[in-house]
Scaffold this active site. Structure first.
Site, PDB file in Angstrom:
ATOM      1  N   SER A   8       0.973  -1.286   0.065  1.00 29.19           N
ATOM      2  CA  SER A   8       0.023  -0.279   0.489  1.00 29.19           C
ATOM      3  C   SER A   8       0.387   1.378   0.148  1.00 29.19           C
ATOM      4  CB  SER A   8      -0.746   0.175   1.395  1.00 29.19           C
ATOM      5  OG  SER A   8      -1.665   1.216   1.141  1.00 29.19           O
ATOM      6  N   HIS A  33      -0.069  -1.102  -4.631  1.00 31.09           N
ATOM      7  CA  HIS A  33      -1.710  -0.797  -4.645  1.00 31.09           C
ATOM      8  C   HIS A  33      -1.945   0.254  -4.478  1.00 31.09           C
ATOM      9  CE1 HIS A  33      -5.529  -1.985  -3.433  1.00 31.09           C
ATOM     10  NE2 HIS A  33      -5.585  -0.841  -2.475  1.00 31.09           N
ATOM     11  N   ASP A  35      -3.959   4.028  -3.558  1.00 24.79           N
ATOM     12  CA  ASP A  35      -4.993   4.655  -3.395  1.00 24.79           C
ATOM     13  C   ASP A  35      -5.155   6.000  -4.138  1.00 24.79           C
ATOM     14  OD1 ASP A  35      -6.385   2.521  -1.387  1.00 24.79           O
ATOM     15  OD2 ASP A  35      -4.731   2.374  -0.114  1.00 24.79           O
ATOM     16  N   HIS A  66      -6.728   1.774  -6.993  1.00 25.70           N
ATOM     17  CA  HIS A  66      -8.058   1.756  -5.613  1.00 25.70           C
ATOM     18  C   HIS A  66      -8.682   3.469  -6.035  1.00 25.70           C
ATOM     19  CE1 HIS A  66      -9.984   0.932  -1.428  1.00 25.70           C
ATOM     20  NE2 HIS A  66     -11.082   1.244  -2.603  1.00 25.70           N
ATOM     21  N   GLY A 144     -10.426   5.559   4.051  1.00 24.69           N
ATOM     22  CA  GLY A 144      -9.923   6.543   3.447  1.00 24.69           C
ATOM     23  C   GLY A 144      -8.807   7.034   4.342  1.00 24.69           C
ATOM     24  N   GLY A 147      -4.268   2.812   9.011  1.00 24.41           N
ATOM     25  CA  GLY A 147      -4.174   2.425  10.405  1.00 24.41           C
ATOM     26  C   GLY A 147      -5.553   2.554  10.935  1.00 24.41           C
ATOM     27  N   ASP A 175      -8.719  -5.721   2.200  1.00 29.10           N
ATOM     28  CA  ASP A 175      -7.562  -4.674   2.190  1.00 29.10           C
ATOM     29  C   ASP A 175      -7.600  -4.486   3.384  1.00 29.10           C
ATOM     30  OD1 ASP A 175      -6.096  -2.104   1.653  1.00 29.10           O
ATOM     31  OD2 ASP A 175      -7.523  -1.689   0.585  1.00 29.10           O
ATOM     32  N   GLY A 176      -6.794  -3.825   4.297  1.00 28.17           N
ATOM     33  CA  GLY A 176      -7.267  -3.035   5.424  1.00 28.17           C
ATOM     34  C   GLY A 176      -6.760  -3.531   7.290  1.00 28.17           C
TER      35      GLY A 176
END
Length: 220
Positions: A8, A33, A35, A66, A144, A147, A175-176
């Site tokens: 990411s 990735h 964002d 993304h 958005g 962490g 993802d996340g």
């Protein structure tokens, strides 16, 4: 048990972005990735089109883009023209009036079509799109910000999607808040890839090579 690992890049050190790309490549990352946020669909801004173009020029590895933006169809040509054939573009179905039209433009450009599913988005509302896309990105946190904490109820959604993969012919990505224990739990269940951010990969006092080696060792 094979799974893909993608970095990411919103979590990378932008003061040394070229070095970050090189070190991640040398460490064996599978893809990057990207964002993209517009401050409207999500309450934050992240990477820019120019960031995407730079990383695309700096590596031969695939890019996963993304799009967390409103009405991606309006700007989709900017992204498809900045990518290589075989790169992936994810859109959020809620962000578009006619998401299947946008997905078709991605397909026509030679990129891989994908949808991103928010924690509060039900599978039923995207069921027909599962027949169009090649990849599904499941958000285990609200989109958005990096962490955030994992939302446990998303695990049940992932298990339902795993059961649909073969019928609908898509790959499933996480993802996340992606930790080693989540990879150890969900890769054997059928999740194909994981986006690594601050939970595992970035901001650690360890070489990327060592981190990725340890994560891949989970499949032994």
């Amino acid at each position: 048990m094979d799974f893909e690992l993608t970095a990411s890049m919103m979590c990378a050190d932008f003061g040394h972005l070229e070095d970050e790309v090189r070190r991640l490549e040398n460490a064996g990352i599978d893809s990057f990735h990207i964002d993209i946020m517009d401050g409207r669909y999500v309450p934050n801004y992240a990477m820019s089109l120019n960031d995407l173009r730079y990383i695309r020029s700096a590596t031969e590895k695939p890019l996963d883009v993304h799009l967390m933006i409103e009405h991606p169809n309006t700007h989709i040509d900017l992204f498809t023209k900045s990518l290589h054939k075989g790169d992936t573009i994810y859109i959020h179905p809620e962000a578009e009036y006619h998401p299947s039209t946008t997905l078709q433009k991605i397909i026509n450009a030679g990129q891989i079509p994908g949808i991103a599913i928010n924690p509060g988005t039900s599978i039923e509302t995207v069921m027909e799109m599962l027949r169009i896309v090649d990849k599904v990105l499941v958000m285990s946190v609200n989109p958005g910000n990096a962490g955030q904490m994992y939302l446990p109820y998303v695990g049940q959604k992932i298990e339902r999607l795993v059961k649909l993969k073969d019928e609908m012919q898509f790959q499933l990505y996480w993802d996340g808040a992606c930790s080693a224990d989540k990879i150890l739990e969900f890769a054997p269940k059928g999740v194909d890839g994981f986006v690594l951010g601050t939970t595992v990969l970035f901001g650690k006092d360890r070489p990327y090579e060592d981190i990725l080696r340890d994560v891949r060792a989970l499949n032994l």
